[in-house]
Design a protein around this motif. Structure first.
Motif, PDB file in Angstrom:
ATOM      1  N   UNK A  81     -27.003  33.848  53.141  1.00  0.00           N
ATOM      2  CA  UNK A  81     -27.569  34.702  54.176  1.00  0.00           C
ATOM      3  C   UNK A  81     -27.973  36.049  53.584  1.00  0.00           C
ATOM      4  N   UNK A  82     -28.783  36.782  54.335  1.00  0.00           N
ATOM      5  CA  UNK A  82     -29.055  38.178  54.013  1.00  0.00           C
ATOM      6  C   UNK A  82     -27.806  38.970  54.398  1.00  0.00           C
ATOM      7  N   UNK A  83     -27.455  39.968  53.589  1.00  0.00           N
ATOM      8  CA  UNK A  83     -26.258  40.775  53.856  1.00  0.00           C
ATOM      9  C   UNK A  83     -26.617  42.255  53.764  1.00  0.00           C
ATOM     10  N   UNK A  84     -25.842  43.096  54.447  1.00  0.00           N
ATOM     11  CA  UNK A  84     -26.107  44.536  54.380  1.00  0.00           C
ATOM     12  C   UNK A  84     -25.975  45.070  52.952  1.00  0.00           C
ATOM     13  N   UNK A  97     -25.861  52.391  48.082  1.00  0.00           N
ATOM     14  CA  UNK A  97     -25.643  50.954  48.211  1.00  0.00           C
ATOM     15  C   UNK A  97     -26.431  50.145  47.213  1.00  0.00           C
ATOM     16  N   UNK A  98     -26.305  48.847  47.349  1.00  0.00           N
ATOM     17  CA  UNK A  98     -26.944  47.903  46.444  1.00  0.00           C
ATOM     18  C   UNK A  98     -28.452  47.855  46.695  1.00  0.00           C
ATOM     19  N   UNK A  99     -29.240  47.715  45.654  1.00  0.00           N
ATOM     20  CA  UNK A  99     -30.694  47.636  45.851  1.00  0.00           C
ATOM     21  C   UNK A  99     -31.115  46.296  46.457  1.00  0.00           C
ATOM     22  N   UNK A 100     -32.268  46.295  47.100  1.00  0.00           N
ATOM     23  CA  UNK A 100     -32.824  45.062  47.661  1.00  0.00           C
ATOM     24  C   UNK A 100     -32.924  44.014  46.556  1.00  0.00           C
ATOM     25  N   UNK A 101     -32.568  42.795  46.891  1.00  0.00           N
ATOM     26  CA  UNK A 101     -32.594  41.702  45.924  1.00  0.00           C
ATOM     27  C   UNK A 101     -31.270  41.483  45.211  1.00  0.00           C
ATOM     28  N   UNK A 102     -30.288  42.359  45.451  1.00  0.00           N
ATOM     29  CA  UNK A 102     -28.962  42.181  44.850  1.00  0.00           C
ATOM     30  C   UNK A 102     -28.270  40.998  45.501  1.00  0.00           C
ATOM     31  N   UNK A 103     -27.680  40.139  44.673  1.00  0.00           N
ATOM     32  CA  UNK A 103     -26.949  38.977  45.180  1.00  0.00           C
ATOM     33  C   UNK A 103     -25.468  39.260  45.050  1.00  0.00           C
ATOM     34  N   UNK A 141     -12.586  26.741  57.104  1.00  0.00           N
ATOM     35  CA  UNK A 141     -12.382  26.123  55.794  1.00  0.00           C
ATOM     36  C   UNK A 141     -12.418  27.202  54.707  1.00  0.00           C
ATOM     37  N   UNK A 142     -12.178  26.832  53.475  1.00  0.00           N
ATOM     38  CA  UNK A 142     -12.404  27.755  52.370  1.00  0.00           C
ATOM     39  C   UNK A 142     -13.861  28.165  52.467  1.00  0.00           C
ATOM     40  N   UNK A 143     -14.095  29.482  52.601  1.00  0.00           N
ATOM     41  CA  UNK A 143     -15.440  29.958  52.927  1.00  0.00           C
ATOM     42  C   UNK A 143     -15.905  31.032  51.964  1.00  0.00           C
ATOM     43  N   UNK A 144     -17.144  30.907  51.552  1.00  0.00           N
ATOM     44  CA  UNK A 144     -17.808  31.890  50.706  1.00  0.00           C
ATOM     45  C   UNK A 144     -19.122  32.289  51.363  1.00  0.00           C
ATOM     46  N   UNK A 145     -19.566  33.500  51.067  1.00  0.00           N
ATOM     47  CA  UNK A 145     -20.911  33.937  51.436  1.00  0.00           C
ATOM     48  C   UNK A 145     -21.629  34.279  50.143  1.00  0.00           C
ATOM     49  N   UNK A 146     -22.792  33.676  49.961  1.00  0.00           N
ATOM     50  CA  UNK A 146     -23.704  34.080  48.884  1.00  0.00           C
ATOM     51  C   UNK A 146     -24.796  34.848  49.605  1.00  0.00           C
ATOM     52  N   UNK A 147     -24.780  36.157  49.429  1.00  0.00           N
ATOM     53  CA  UNK A 147     -25.683  37.004  50.190  1.00  0.00           C
ATOM     54  C   UNK A 147     -26.637  37.783  49.320  1.00  0.00           C
ATOM     55  N   UNK A 148     -27.751  38.167  49.929  1.00  0.00           N
ATOM     56  CA  UNK A 148     -28.756  38.969  49.237  1.00  0.00           C
ATOM     57  C   UNK A 148     -29.121  40.147  50.125  1.00  0.00           C
ATOM     58  N   UNK A 149     -29.224  41.319  49.524  1.00  0.00           N
ATOM     59  CA  UNK A 149     -29.617  42.523  50.249  1.00  0.00           C
ATOM     60  C   UNK A 149     -31.126  42.451  50.509  1.00  0.00           C
ATOM     61  N   UNK A 150     -31.533  42.530  51.780  1.00  0.00           N
ATOM     62  CA  UNK A 150     -32.954  42.433  52.102  1.00  0.00           C
ATOM     63  C   UNK A 150     -33.701  43.731  51.835  1.00  0.00           C
ATOM     64  N   UNK A 151     -35.008  43.602  51.628  1.00  0.00           N
ATOM     65  CA  UNK A 151     -35.888  44.766  51.515  1.00  0.00           C
ATOM     66  C   UNK A 151     -36.650  44.976  52.809  1.00  0.00           C
ATOM     67  N   UNK A 152     -36.942  43.880  53.522  1.00  0.00           N
ATOM     68  CA  UNK A 152     -37.813  43.947  54.693  1.00  0.00           C
ATOM     69  C   UNK A 152     -37.405  42.872  55.692  1.00  0.00           C
ATOM     70  N   UNK A 153     -36.943  43.291  56.857  1.00  0.00           N
ATOM     71  CA  UNK A 153     -36.604  42.329  57.907  1.00  0.00           C
ATOM     72  C   UNK A 153     -37.502  42.534  59.127  1.00  0.00           C
ATOM     73  N   UNK A 154     -38.705  43.036  58.887  1.00  0.00           N
ATOM     74  CA  UNK A 154     -39.665  43.174  59.977  1.00  0.00           C
ATOM     75  C   UNK A 154     -40.262  41.806  60.295  1.00  0.00           C
ATOM     76  N   UNK A 163     -36.456  39.984  46.950  1.00  0.00           N
ATOM     77  CA  UNK A 163     -35.607  38.933  47.519  1.00  0.00           C
ATOM     78  C   UNK A 163     -36.069  37.567  47.026  1.00  0.00           C
ATOM     79  N   UNK A 164     -37.356  37.382  46.912  1.00  0.00           N
ATOM     80  CA  UNK A 164     -37.869  36.124  46.346  1.00  0.00           C
ATOM     81  C   UNK A 164     -37.373  35.937  44.912  1.00  0.00           C
ATOM     82  N   UNK A 165     -37.353  37.024  44.154  1.00  0.00           N
ATOM     83  CA  UNK A 165     -36.877  36.951  42.767  1.00  0.00           C
ATOM     84  C   UNK A 165     -35.378  36.663  42.695  1.00  0.00           C
TER      85      UNK A 165
END
Length: 190
Positions: A81-84, A97-103, A141-154, A163-165
């Motif tokens: 998911x996208x994450x803050x 904070x983390x730059x856009x595209x950070x996982x 269950x055992x749960x993980x989030x693999x998240x990416x900081x968004x640049x644009x959610x318009x 984010x594509x990269x």
């Protein structure tokens, strides 16, 4: 959700018939919020990456569908998911904070969830979905989030360049988590 990136839960012993769900979540009509569905699409398109016990689903914004699938018995859940930008809610694009595209990869435990979050049957709020799981008779269950900081959610379709990269890195992060649980195709190295 109050993720704790530094603490990834210990890998529990899984039964021989362990069930793993990789859930891409997000709204593809809100640009970078479509990160989870895009990662799920790429994972599902390359069966060499996944073991036979792994199911990949693009849930989009279908929170109730995810709840019912979790009630059906899942031992490991990987949400993509996208994450803050920051855990404290800083918005992407701020000077902190983390730059856009950070996982980021985060382990989630039940104590990180707010069970009071409203569950919208027509929306996808992962914290609400997971927080309400117990009230419906399920366990987290055992749960993980693999998240990416968004640049644009318009409004719009298509991921921003940063984010594509980040998509290949997120695919690798999911494969690494699966490898920790010995659930990745043994011929693939993450």
């Amino acid at each position: 959700m109050n993720p704790v990136p530094a603490e990834v839960p210990a890998v529990p012993a899984l039964k021989a018939a362990a069930r793993v769900l990789v859930a891409g979540v997000g709204n593809i009509f809100l640009r970078d919020d479509g990160f989870g569905p895009e990662v799920a699409r790429q994972l599902a398109s390359d069966s060499r990456l996944l073991g036979s016990k792994v199911r990949v689903v693009d849930y989009g914004i279908r929170g109730m569908h995810l709840v019912y699938d979790l009630l059906d018995g899942v031992e490991v859940l990987i949400l993509v998911d996208a994450v803050p930008a920051e855990e404290n809610g800083e918005q992407a694009g701020s000077s902190v904070g983390s730059p856009a595209g950070s996982v980021r990869v985060m382990g989630i435990r039940s104590e990180h969830l707010d069970g009071r979050a409203a569950l919208d049957p027509h929306g996808m709020n992962p914290a609400a979905v997971l927080g309400r799981l117990r009230t419906l008779g399920g366990e987290l269950p055992t749960t993980y989030v693999v998240g990416c900081v968004p640049a644009d959610v318009s409004e719009g379709i298509g991921l921003s360049d940063p984010v594509s990269a980040a998509v290949p890195g997120a695919v690798s992060a999911v494969v690494s988590l699966l490898a920790r649980h010995a659930l990745v195709n043994p011929s693939v190295t993450a």
